[in-house]
Motif scaffolding. Structure first.
Motif, PDB file in Angstrom:
ATOM      1  N   UNK B  19       0.837  -1.196   0.000  1.00 20.38           N
ATOM      2  CA  UNK B  19       0.000   0.000   0.000  1.00 20.38           C
ATOM      3  C   UNK B  19       0.865   1.235   0.000  1.00 20.38           C
ATOM      4  N   UNK B  20       0.240   2.357   0.298  1.00 21.08           N
ATOM      5  CA  UNK B  20       0.984   3.602   0.283  1.00 21.08           C
ATOM      6  C   UNK B  20       0.780   4.357   1.569  1.00 21.08           C
ATOM      7  N   UNK B  21       1.749   5.163   1.947  1.00 22.34           N
ATOM      8  CA  UNK B  21       1.596   5.982   3.141  1.00 22.34           C
ATOM      9  C   UNK B  21       0.703   7.170   2.820  1.00 22.34           C
ATOM     10  N   UNK B  22       0.463   7.989   3.822  1.00 27.33           N
ATOM     11  CA  UNK B  22      -0.374   9.168   3.659  1.00 27.33           C
ATOM     12  C   UNK B  22       0.161  10.070   2.550  1.00 27.33           C
ATOM     13  N   UNK B  23       1.483  10.068   2.361  1.00 25.55           N
ATOM     14  CA  UNK B  23       2.089  10.972   1.383  1.00 25.55           C
ATOM     15  C   UNK B  23       2.405  10.263   0.080  1.00 25.55           C
ATOM     16  N   UNK B  24       1.817   9.112  -0.115  1.00 23.79           N
ATOM     17  CA  UNK B  24       1.952   8.452  -1.403  1.00 23.79           C
ATOM     18  C   UNK B  24       3.222   7.636  -1.570  1.00 23.79           C
ATOM     19  N   UNK B  25       4.039   7.538  -0.534  1.00 22.96           N
ATOM     20  CA  UNK B  25       5.229   6.692  -0.632  1.00 22.96           C
ATOM     21  C   UNK B  25       4.804   5.228  -0.544  1.00 22.96           C
ATOM     22  N   UNK B  26       5.349   4.393  -1.411  1.00 26.91           N
ATOM     23  CA  UNK B  26       4.975   2.975  -1.268  1.00 26.91           C
ATOM     24  C   UNK B  26       5.548   2.397   0.024  1.00 26.91           C
ATOM     25  N   UNK B  27       4.739   1.585   0.718  1.00 23.72           N
ATOM     26  CA  UNK B  27       5.222   0.931   1.930  1.00 23.72           C
ATOM     27  C   UNK B  27       5.850  -0.401   1.553  1.00 23.72           C
ATOM     28  N   UNK B  28       6.850  -0.844   2.319  1.00 25.20           N
ATOM     29  CA  UNK B  28       7.467  -2.127   1.987  1.00 25.20           C
ATOM     30  C   UNK B  28       6.468  -3.280   2.139  1.00 25.20           C
ATOM     31  N   UNK B  29       6.566  -4.232   1.229  1.00 24.55           N
ATOM     32  CA  UNK B  29       5.648  -5.369   1.265  1.00 24.55           C
ATOM     33  C   UNK B  29       6.449  -6.662   1.357  1.00 24.55           C
ATOM     34  N   UNK B  30       5.902  -7.619   2.067  1.00 29.55           N
ATOM     35  CA  UNK B  30       6.540  -8.926   2.171  1.00 29.55           C
ATOM     36  C   UNK B  30       5.603  -9.977   1.585  1.00 29.55           C
ATOM     37  N   UNK B  31       6.113 -10.753   0.663  1.00 34.33           N
ATOM     38  CA  UNK B  31       5.315 -11.843   0.104  1.00 34.33           C
ATOM     39  C   UNK B  31       5.518 -13.074   0.970  1.00 34.33           C
ATOM     40  N   UNK B  32       4.575 -13.305   1.887  1.00 27.01           N
ATOM     41  CA  UNK B  32       4.731 -14.443   2.790  1.00 27.01           C
ATOM     42  C   UNK B  32       4.453 -15.746   2.051  1.00 27.01           C
ATOM     43  N   UNK B  33       3.466 -15.713   1.202  1.00 23.09           N
ATOM     44  CA  UNK B  33       3.120 -16.883   0.408  1.00 23.09           C
ATOM     45  C   UNK B  33       2.936 -16.413  -1.030  1.00 23.09           C
ATOM     46  N   UNK B  34       3.553 -17.122  -1.972  1.00 28.98           N
ATOM     47  CA  UNK B  34       3.468 -16.703  -3.349  1.00 28.98           C
ATOM     48  C   UNK B  34       3.191 -17.874  -4.256  1.00 28.98           C
ATOM     49  N   UNK B  35       2.188 -17.725  -5.084  1.00 35.43           N
ATOM     50  CA  UNK B  35       1.964 -18.651  -6.178  1.00 35.43           C
ATOM     51  C   UNK B  35       1.957 -20.110  -5.687  1.00 35.43           C
ATOM     52  N   UNK B  36       1.214 -20.351  -4.619  1.00 33.62           N
ATOM     53  CA  UNK B  36       1.167 -21.710  -4.095  1.00 33.62           C
ATOM     54  C   UNK B  36      -0.043 -22.439  -4.672  1.00 33.62           C
ATOM     55  N   UNK B  37       0.209 -23.535  -5.322  1.00 33.39           N
ATOM     56  CA  UNK B  37      -0.866 -24.346  -5.872  1.00 33.39           C
ATOM     57  C   UNK B  37      -0.727 -25.752  -5.307  1.00 33.39           C
ATOM     58  N   UNK B  38      -1.751 -26.177  -4.577  1.00 32.97           N
ATOM     59  CA  UNK B  38      -1.695 -27.489  -3.943  1.00 32.97           C
ATOM     60  C   UNK B  38      -3.090 -28.093  -3.969  1.00 32.97           C
ATOM     61  N   UNK B  39      -3.136 -29.404  -3.961  1.00 39.61           N
ATOM     62  CA  UNK B  39      -4.428 -30.073  -3.847  1.00 39.61           C
ATOM     63  C   UNK B  39      -4.366 -31.073  -2.706  1.00 39.61           C
ATOM     64  N   UNK B  40      -5.460 -31.160  -1.985  1.00 41.08           N
ATOM     65  CA  UNK B  40      -5.522 -32.159  -0.926  1.00 41.08           C
ATOM     66  C   UNK B  40      -6.747 -33.026  -1.197  1.00 41.08           C
ATOM     67  N   UNK B  41      -6.548 -34.320  -1.301  1.00 40.36           N
ATOM     68  CA  UNK B  41      -7.652 -35.227  -1.575  1.00 40.36           C
ATOM     69  C   UNK B  41      -8.222 -35.767  -0.284  1.00 40.36           C
ATOM     70  N   UNK B  42      -9.459 -36.210  -0.382  1.00 40.48           N
ATOM     71  CA  UNK B  42     -10.127 -36.717   0.808  1.00 40.48           C
ATOM     72  C   UNK B  42      -9.379 -37.918   1.363  1.00 40.48           C
ATOM     73  N   UNK B  43      -9.172 -37.916   2.658  1.00 40.98           N
ATOM     74  CA  UNK B  43      -8.577 -39.077   3.312  1.00 40.98           C
ATOM     75  C   UNK B  43      -7.065 -39.105   3.325  1.00 40.98           C
ATOM     76  N   UNK B  44      -6.435 -38.133   2.716  1.00 42.70           N
ATOM     77  CA  UNK B  44      -4.977 -38.194   2.713  1.00 42.70           C
ATOM     78  C   UNK B  44      -4.392 -37.189   3.710  1.00 42.70           C
ATOM     79  N   UNK B  45      -3.112 -37.345   3.967  1.00 42.34           N
ATOM     80  CA  UNK B  45      -2.403 -36.378   4.785  1.00 42.34           C
ATOM     81  C   UNK B  45      -1.377 -35.691   3.901  1.00 42.34           C
ATOM     82  N   UNK B  46      -1.522 -34.379   3.794  1.00 39.52           N
ATOM     83  CA  UNK B  46      -0.523 -33.622   3.054  1.00 39.52           C
ATOM     84  C   UNK B  46       0.433 -33.012   4.064  1.00 39.52           C
ATOM     85  N   UNK B  47       1.685 -33.376   3.968  1.00 38.27           N
ATOM     86  CA  UNK B  47       2.677 -32.777   4.859  1.00 38.27           C
ATOM     87  C   UNK B  47       3.251 -31.538   4.207  1.00 38.27           C
TER      88      UNK B  47
END
Lengths: 647, 327
Positions: B19-47
């Motif tokens: 986002x941006x501060x009050x004066x329009x400066x961009x605030x630093x951003x952290x990508x905690x999770x990016x482009x994660x694609x996963x599937x979990x099927x019924x009955x399984x354990x995904x580690x």
């Protein structure tokens, strides 16, 4: 340390048996008790005012004006209008107390509500509410109170409102801080997932946890509120004549301060006694209720563990080749009449360049054993009650405090689990290393700085000269632990006591730190006492292992022997219950039950209750640590031999 | 295993800050999770395994609706989970539950176990008093605790017992999917095994599906059917647990497995010390593992390697231009 506290906390049972209750703790504090007695007395007298044979406080008798105290019929004399001062004092105290307490309750209610909502909601709501509070705080409180009274008109009730409003920010800010912390706790998330609404979470989950803080804040505020009431009344804006109130009595006496000082001094003393007693009591209540203080932060441990052993062993010749030789070490903790035998007779020897691992679960006494060596167990409540620790033949438990100070950080150094809390957050890594170097070595700052750079190079920190200027939070966990290791090696340490040094680190970093420690101990020919709960870590670094259970070693031997053929059933179970990488189908053999509490150890084997091989004789008498092959001991009378590996 | 996955995460992304501060400066951003694609099927354990700061807990919180992704989709049982969490978290909580890392911190210290376990029964299932009582006994039985513990307070329990209460609470609403965020890492090893065995038992008994998050490779290996390895907010390798652990393709997985201590393993092969995570405020354009990777080339620094099928096994995917060879 962590070990010590967990040993201490675990035994707390239902009615927290043995631990002093809140009232007993409060009465332990002399000042708070004095406050309680004085305050109780004042409240009792004030409550009993209508029953006491007192003259009417408001009846004037100009003939009797300004009697001195101890006059017949007027114990404390009379004021300018001939009213009995004792009677006015008691009735006035009643009014002051009533106003003070009501104002506190009102301020506490609204202040806490604002604080709770602001802390829980956060974001815009928080900003909006707290800026409002800031605006209230920006006015000098007495000015604001005056302004409120000016608008509402003078009178006791209006003064009460004014004082309550003025004190709302105090509560709001305090409570907001606590609520903010609590709202980010896991149990709040858990409540949300249990389907509770925000209001339910705020009032059912968060509020009960904030309540002690509200009470603490109230107890320290009432005195202040009474003073403020008196202040407003003194200015003539509170209680209106003829009603008596401590502040207005003081105000009445002001004009005749020199001719009849008792008229103002007596209510003044009353205000003093009242506020002082409330504040002393309030401080006492805070000390008792505040969880941080409750955990024993008020009892300041001395710089070194007390040694209360009855007679030191006669034989003081150390095991051949051992730098550190500990024999029969016993360390106890005393809490509320209970004795917790955290360490019940431990023998260990570490040779140069050797790494001895102590493995055990939390509460087994492994950390306490290690901390006892250099007297780092907090006293009170801990004390060393037996045994001897020989550093190259020198009895550490008999050494002077000065000698121990010299040895700490030089010949014997420590590396702890959490490098972030070991390093001081406000000083750079360089400052701390220089301090550690100069503590035992009178070198100039420049020389010390050069040595610090060498040390950081030694622990493989890239760009060491730059890193000296970093603060601990600027380094990663692995880097911080390297700095701690560097510090431990600053003075040619002969023994490094490493208490779970890699537990807080990620696996890849853990591997680095372990291989670093392994290399350094060979380079420096230093012994390591390595405390851990992980057999994998033990395999990576330790030459010999001691397995600890309920304050005693149950098995010692070389790492290979113990891992491949454990003799004590506990060791075997402990190895079996951990999943091993590369063997996903391995059955996890959990150990049923829980370890015994060390204030109530069984007579016989401490593991008997959980042991599948336990027999009658296991429970009958203490089991000695016996030789079990070359360099190996086991505390079991039915040890596992090679052929029966299925426990 | 049915064909439609119970949970599917598509290109999920979570950015903190920005986002941006009050004066329009961009605030630093952290990508905690990016482009994660996963599937979990019924009955399984995904580690899900990874080191601290790799985004695994953020991912877990998004699955249960405690946090909302800033991009991508999470679909549970055919419904948009993110939208549902926004307007009706209770409905989602009836089917997706969470077990916390710190068992004691996740229980309100001023509530009895009964009050804590009743909460989901009242608010999620709207059970009557008699039904609740029956269910409480069932739950305590399921996690091997005596019913008289119901009247006690959390501080009276050891870590292992507290974690079983945490599991009982997650089970209370009879969910389909339970997200376990480091459920055993705060426990002693002997207790850890008890909890893992109970989890295994419950899964079979109630037909549960688990997402099991941990930093401990050996624990993940022992419980998981499939494993996803995360590094710096991305999935770097995913596949059948056995395959991933036996034939790790991504150099990071390789490093993890080499670093993990195991009883009897003497030497740990350690890389040299200059192995910091990339600066989260200034992530590299290419592979985040570039600086630590022994196999890196210029291509790795310039381009982000996509998560692609690799090897013979179906569903074994790795995000690497130069993966290790399969055996």
């Amino acid at each position: 340390m962590a070990e010590a506290t967990s040993t201490a906390i675990k035994p707390v049972k239902r009615a927290s048996s043995g631990r002093p209750n809140t009232l007993a703790l409060l009465l332990n504090n002399t000042l708070a008790t004095a406050g309680l007695v004085v305050f109780g007395l004042i409240v009792l007298i004030a409550l009993a005012a209508p029953l006491l044979p007192l003259p009417d406080p408001d009846v004037t008798a100009p003939a009797n004006r300004l009697f001195r105290p101890l006059t017949e019929g007027h114990l404390l004399g009379t004021d300018a209008l001939g009213r009995d001062i004792l009677s006015r004092l008691i009735w006035g105290t009643r009014v002051s107390l009533l106003v003070g307490i009501s104002a506190t309750l009102i301020a506490a209610f609204f202040g806490s509500l604002i604080g709770l909502v602001a802390g829980y909601a956060g974001g815009r709501v928080d900003t909006l509410l707290m800026r409002g509070i800031d605006m209230v705080m920006a006015f000098p409180y007495i000015l604001l109170a005056l302004a409120i009274v000016a608008v509402l008109g003078p009178g006791l009730l209006n003064a009460l409102y004014a004082i309550a409003v003025v004190n709302i920010p105090f509560f709001a800010r305090n409570i907001r801080g606590i609520a903010l912390g609590l709202s980010r706790r896991e149990f709040v998330d858990a409540a949300r997932l249990s389907g509770k609404s925000n209001a339910q979470i705020l009032f059912i989950e968060v509020l009960p946890n904030v309540l002690p803080v509200i009470i603490i804040t109230m107890s320290t505020t009432i005195g202040w509120m009474i003073l403020e009431t008196a202040g407003l009344s003194f200015l003539g804006l509170g209680a209106q004549p003829p009603q008596a109130d401590l502040g207005s009595m003081l105000g009445d006496g002001r004009k005749i301060l020199f001719t009849a000082p008792h008229v103002s001094i007596i209510p003044g003393l009353m205000i003093f006694a009242l506020v002082m007693s409330i504040n002393l009591l309030g401080d006492g209540v805070r000390d008792v209720l505040d969880p941080r203080l409750k955990s024993g932060a008020l009892t300041r441990p001395v710089a070194r563990t007390a040694v209360t052993r009855e007679n030191a062993p006669q034989d003081m010749t150390p095991v051949a080749g051992a730098i550190l030789d500990v024999r029969g070490l016993k360390t106890e903790f005393r809490f509320g009449g209970q004795v917790y035998k955290a360490v019940g007779g431990v023998d260990m020897a570490v040779r140069r360049g050797e790494c001895l691992g102590i493995v055990g679960e939390s509460g087994s006494g492994k950390s306490v054993s290690a901390m006892s060596i250099m007297g780092l167990v907090p006293t009170p409540p801990g004390s060393i009650t037996g045994g001897v620790a020989l550093l190259k033949g020198e009895d550490l438990f008999a050494a002077s405090d000065e000698r121990i100070r010299q040895l700490r950080g030089s010949a014997v150094s420590h590396v702890f689990q959490d490098p972030l809390s070991t390093l001081h957050p406000l000083f750079t890594v360089g400052d701390q290393l220089v301090e550690a170097i100069q503590a035992h070595d009178p070198v100039s700052k420049t020389q010390a700085r050069e040595k610090a750079i060498d040390l950081l190079t030694m622990v493989r920190i890239p760009n060491p000269a730059e890193r000296l200027k970093s603060y601990p939070h600027e380094l990663s966990g692995g880097m911080r632990q390297r700095v701690c290791i560097a510090m431990a090696l600053a003075h040619d340490a002969q023994i490094i006591i490493a208490d779970e040094p890699t537990t807080a680190l990620d696996v890849t970093v853990q591997a680095q730190v372990l291989s670093l420690m392994n290399t350094l101990r060979k380079e420096h020919d230093a012994g390591i006492l390595f405390i851990t709960h992980d057999f994998g870590v033990v395999s990576a670094i330790c030459d010999r292992v001691a397995v600890m259970y309920a304050g005693q070693f149950v098995e010692t031997g070389t790492t290979e022997e113990i891992l491949s053929a454990p003799a004590h059933p506990y060791t075997a179970k402990l190895i079996d219950c951990v999943p091993v990488l590369g063997q996903p189908d391995r059955r996890l053999d959990a150990i049923e039950g829980r370890p015994p509490v060390v204030n109530n150890l069984p007579v016989g084997c401490a593991f008997a209750a959980r042991c599948p091989r336990a027999q009658e004789d296991c429970r009958a008498a203490p089991i000695p640590l016996t030789e079990f092959g070359e360099g190996r001991t086991v505390r079991c009378i039915h040890p596992l031999t090679g052929e029966t590996t299925d426990v | 295993m049915s064909d439609a996955p119970l949970l599917s995460i598509e290109k999920a992304e979570r950015v903190f800050g920005g986002g941006r501060t009050l004066f329009g400066q961009p605030k630093p951003a952290v990508h905690a999770v990016q482009d994660v694609t996963l599937e979990v099927h019924k009955g399984e354990t995904l580690g899900v395994v990874g080191e601290s700061g790799c985004g695994k807990s953020t991912l877990a919180r998004m699955i249960v609706g405690l946090d909302a992704p800033t991009g991508g989709r999470i679909v549970f049982d055919g419904r948009d989970l993110v939208a549902e969490a926004g307007h009706d978290l209770r409905r989602l909580s009836r089917e997706v539950q969470y077990v916390f890392q710190d068992p004691v911190a996740s229980l309100n210290p001023r509530k009895t176990i009964r009050t804590i376990l009743e909460a989901p029964l009242i608010h999620l299932l709207k059970l009557g008093k008699a039904d609740r009582e029956r269910r409480l006994i069932e739950l305590m039985d399921a996690v091997n605790l005596a019913p008289e513990f119901l009247e006690r307070y959390p501080h009276e329990f050891s870590g292992g017992q507290a974690q079983r209460i945490g599991i009982a609470r997650a089970l209370a609403a009879d969910p389909k999917l339970i997200v376990l965020d480091e459920p055993v890492s705060a426990l002693d090893v002997s207790v850890q095994a008890q909890v893992l065995n109970i989890l295994d038992d419950l899964k079979a008994r109630f037909g549960l599906t688990y997402v099991f998050i941990s930093h401990d490779l050996s624990v993940v290996e022992s419980v998981s059917d499939r494993v996803a390895v995360m590094y710096f907010g991305r999935v770097v390798e995913v596949g059948e647990g056995r395959t991933v652990f036996r034939e790790p393709r991504h150099p990071y997985t390789h490093l993890l497995l080499k670093s993990a201590p195991a009883p009897g393993r003497r030497s740990l092969i350690a890389e040299d010390a200059n192995t910091e995570l990339p600066d989260p405020y200034n992530p590299p354009p290419g592979c985040a593992f570039y600086a630590r990777c022994p196999r890196h080339t210029d291509q790795c620094n310039a381009q982000m390697p996509p998560l692609e099928d690799i090897g013979a096994e179906e569903g074994h995917r790795a995000a690497c231009f130069h993966p290790h060879e399969g055996r």
